[in-house]
Design a protein around this motif. Structure first.
Motif, PDB file in Angstrom:
ATOM      1  N   GLY A   1      -8.532  17.087   9.983  1.00 54.40           N
ATOM      2  CA  GLY A   1      -7.731  15.941   9.581  1.00 54.40           C
ATOM      3  C   GLY A   1      -6.520  16.366   8.765  1.00 54.40           C
ATOM      4  N   ILE A   2      -5.356  15.873   9.146  1.00 53.95           N
ATOM      5  CA  ILE A   2      -4.124  16.231   8.444  1.00 53.95           C
ATOM      6  C   ILE A   2      -3.370  14.952   8.090  1.00 53.95           C
ATOM      7  N   ALA A   3      -2.934  14.873   6.846  1.00 52.18           N
ATOM      8  CA  ALA A   3      -2.117  13.748   6.395  1.00 52.18           C
ATOM      9  C   ALA A   3      -0.903  14.284   5.653  1.00 52.18           C
ATOM     10  N   LEU A   4       0.224  13.630   5.849  1.00 53.26           N
ATOM     11  CA  LEU A   4       1.457  13.997   5.167  1.00 53.26           C
ATOM     12  C   LEU A   4       1.856  12.837   4.259  1.00 53.26           C
ATOM     13  N   LEU A   5       1.962  13.119   2.961  1.00 55.16           N
ATOM     14  CA  LEU A   5       2.311  12.100   1.980  1.00 55.16           C
ATOM     15  C   LEU A   5       3.610  12.484   1.294  1.00 55.16           C
ATOM     16  N   ASP A   6       4.412  11.471   0.926  1.00 48.70           N
ATOM     17  CA  ASP A   6       5.590  11.785   0.125  1.00 48.70           C
ATOM     18  C   ASP A   6       5.167  11.890  -1.344  1.00 48.70           C
ATOM     19  N   MET A   7       6.129  12.119  -2.220  1.00 47.88           N
ATOM     20  CA  MET A   7       5.779  12.375  -3.614  1.00 47.88           C
ATOM     21  C   MET A   7       5.398  11.103  -4.372  1.00 47.88           C
ATOM     22  N   THR A   8       5.536   9.951  -3.727  1.00 54.76           N
ATOM     23  CA  THR A   8       5.004   8.716  -4.310  1.00 54.76           C
ATOM     24  C   THR A   8       3.627   8.415  -3.729  1.00 54.76           C
ATOM     25  N   GLU A   9       3.084   9.380  -2.980  1.00 54.87           N
ATOM     26  CA  GLU A   9       1.759   9.295  -2.371  1.00 54.87           C
ATOM     27  C   GLU A   9       1.666   8.228  -1.285  1.00 54.87           C
ATOM     28  N   ARG A  10       2.814   7.941  -0.665  1.00 56.40           N
ATOM     29  CA  ARG A  10       2.793   7.079   0.511  1.00 56.40           C
ATOM     30  C   ARG A  10       2.561   7.945   1.746  1.00 56.40           C
ATOM     31  N   TYR A  11       1.780   7.412   2.669  1.00 54.16           N
ATOM     32  CA  TYR A  11       1.477   8.150   3.886  1.00 54.16           C
ATOM     33  C   TYR A  11       2.699   8.145   4.805  1.00 54.16           C
ATOM     34  N   VAL A  12       3.141   9.343   5.157  1.00 63.13           N
ATOM     35  CA  VAL A  12       4.253   9.502   6.092  1.00 63.13           C
ATOM     36  C   VAL A  12       3.732   9.650   7.514  1.00 63.13           C
ATOM     37  N   ASP A  13       2.615  10.387   7.659  1.00 64.18           N
ATOM     38  CA  ASP A  13       2.017  10.566   8.986  1.00 64.18           C
ATOM     39  C   ASP A  13       0.582  11.055   8.815  1.00 64.18           C
ATOM     40  N   VAL A  14      -0.251  10.748   9.787  1.00 60.90           N
ATOM     41  CA  VAL A  14      -1.625  11.260   9.848  1.00 60.90           C
ATOM     42  C   VAL A  14      -1.929  11.582  11.301  1.00 60.90           C
ATOM     43  N   ASN A  15      -2.818  12.537  11.519  1.00 61.79           N
ATOM     44  CA  ASN A  15      -3.187  12.847  12.902  1.00 61.79           C
ATOM     45  C   ASN A  15      -4.469  12.099  13.285  1.00 61.79           C
ATOM     46  N   ARG A  16      -4.826  12.249  14.545  1.00 62.71           N
ATOM     47  CA  ARG A  16      -5.966  11.492  15.063  1.00 62.71           C
ATOM     48  C   ARG A  16      -7.275  11.890  14.385  1.00 62.71           C
ATOM     49  N   ALA A  17      -7.424  13.187  14.112  1.00 62.86           N
ATOM     50  CA  ALA A  17      -8.653  13.655  13.447  1.00 62.86           C
ATOM     51  C   ALA A  17      -8.801  13.004  12.078  1.00 62.86           C
ATOM     52  N   PHE A  18      -7.698  12.825  11.378  1.00 60.28           N
ATOM     53  CA  PHE A  18      -7.741  12.182  10.063  1.00 60.28           C
ATOM     54  C   PHE A  18      -8.171  10.721  10.204  1.00 60.28           C
ATOM     55  N   GLU A  19      -7.646  10.028  11.200  1.00 61.98           N
ATOM     56  CA  GLU A  19      -8.046   8.643  11.446  1.00 61.98           C
ATOM     57  C   GLU A  19      -9.557   8.553  11.700  1.00 61.98           C
ATOM     58  N   GLU A  20     -10.058   9.490  12.502  1.00 61.90           N
ATOM     59  CA  GLU A  20     -11.484   9.462  12.844  1.00 61.90           C
ATOM     60  C   GLU A  20     -12.346   9.779  11.634  1.00 61.90           C
ATOM     61  N   GLN A  21     -11.908  10.710  10.798  1.00 61.28           N
ATOM     62  CA  GLN A  21     -12.695  11.079   9.626  1.00 61.28           C
ATOM     63  C   GLN A  21     -12.848   9.910   8.657  1.00 61.28           C
ATOM     64  N   PHE A  22     -11.783   9.170   8.449  1.00 59.90           N
ATOM     65  CA  PHE A  22     -11.832   8.067   7.487  1.00 59.90           C
ATOM     66  C   PHE A  22     -12.083   6.720   8.157  1.00 59.90           C
ATOM     67  N   GLU A  23     -12.180   6.727   9.484  1.00 63.32           N
ATOM     68  CA  GLU A  23     -12.432   5.507  10.246  1.00 63.32           C
ATOM     69  C   GLU A  23     -11.400   4.431   9.914  1.00 63.32           C
ATOM     70  N   LEU A  24     -10.160   4.880   9.830  1.00 60.15           N
ATOM     71  CA  LEU A  24      -9.017   3.997   9.607  1.00 60.15           C
ATOM     72  C   LEU A  24      -7.960   4.297  10.651  1.00 60.15           C
ATOM     73  N   THR A  25      -7.119   3.322  10.957  1.00 60.11           N
ATOM     74  CA  THR A  25      -6.057   3.548  11.934  1.00 60.11           C
ATOM     75  C   THR A  25      -4.784   4.000  11.226  1.00 60.11           C
ATOM     76  N   ARG A  26      -3.947   4.616  11.991  1.00 65.07           N
ATOM     77  CA  ARG A  26      -2.661   5.081  11.465  1.00 65.07           C
ATOM     78  C   ARG A  26      -1.859   3.921  10.890  1.00 65.07           C
ATOM     79  N   ASP A  27      -1.893   2.785  11.580  1.00 70.37           N
ATOM     80  CA  ASP A  27      -1.124   1.626  11.128  1.00 70.37           C
ATOM     81  C   ASP A  27      -1.605   1.104   9.775  1.00 70.37           C
ATOM     82  N   GLN A  28      -2.863   1.335   9.450  1.00 64.10           N
ATOM     83  CA  GLN A  28      -3.390   0.900   8.158  1.00 64.10           C
ATOM     84  C   GLN A  28      -2.892   1.773   7.007  1.00 64.10           C
TER      85      GLN A  28
END
Length: 210
Positions: free
Chosen positions: A98-125
């Motif tokens: 699982g890979i997630a990219l956050l900016d310095m305000t800790e907002r999600y810039v991008d996540v990959n599919r493995a990350f979505e599956e690990q947390f059982e959340l969608t990218r849009d969320q």
């Protein structure tokens, strides 16, 4: 320059030139000298202008060559970075970690599919939101990751435990600060070790029974 004296009739037949001096008889010596100096000065200025123009042409050619070389370097660097970004994007999406990219305000810039599956959340969320802006259920799920991400990248992986609808999960989280498009970001990599932790617990139980 050498000036030539001709009567008007001869001059008109031969055609005018900047190097031809027209005088009327009788000649005035002072006038001849002044005109000769004027023509000489004009010729000298003309030579200086031509030399200056040649220098300018040479400078323009050199600057043009420098600009062309700079453009080629920039284009090459752009292509190199574009290829690197494309390679990163492919790895980012294809990774089973699982890979997630956050900016310095800790907002999600991008996540990959493995990350979505690990947390059982969608990218849009997640995209464009920080921890406080997630829905209450997601806040609880993502809380451990944000706690460790805020520490911004120790050398060692941090073990985090988080709850998802299907149960409790355990992961190893690496956080690194990276620069993307001249902006600092946090790159989070999460390896799910839930199965390994369960096996370790089963082994410990088995040993205690024996």
């Amino acid at each position: 320059p050498r000036s030539t004296l001709f009567p008007y009739t001869t001059l008109f037949r031969s055609g005018c030139s900047d190097n031809v001096l027209i005088l009327k008889k009788p000649f005035d010596n002072i006038e001849v000298i002044l005109l000769a100096h004027a023509l000489s000065r004009k010729w000298l200025l003309g030579c200086q202008v031509e030399a200056r123009m040649a220098d300018l042409d040479l400078m323009v050619a050199e600057r043009t060559g420098q600009l062309r070389n700079a453009h080629e370097r920039i284009e090459s660097e752009f292509q190199r970075r574009a290829k690197a970004q494309e390679a990163f994007r492919i790895i980012f999406q294809a990774s089973n970690i699982g890979i997630a990219l956050l900016d310095m305000t800790e907002r999600y810039v991008d996540v990959n599919r493995a990350f979505e599956e690990q947390f059982e959340l969608t990218r849009d969320q997640l995209i464009g939101k920080n921890q406080a802006e997630l829905d209450p259920v997601s806040q609880g799920t993502m809380g451990p990751l944000h706690v460790e991400a805020a520490r911004a990248g120790g050398v060692e992986a941090q073990e985090i435990v988080y709850d998802v609808p299907s149960g409790r999960r355990t992961g190893l989280l690496w956080v690194r600060e990276v620069e993307i498009q001249d902006s600092r970001h946090r790159l989070c990599l999460l390896l799910d070790i839930s199965d390994r932790k369960e096996m370790e617990q089963e082994l410990q139980i088995g040993r205690s029974v024996v």
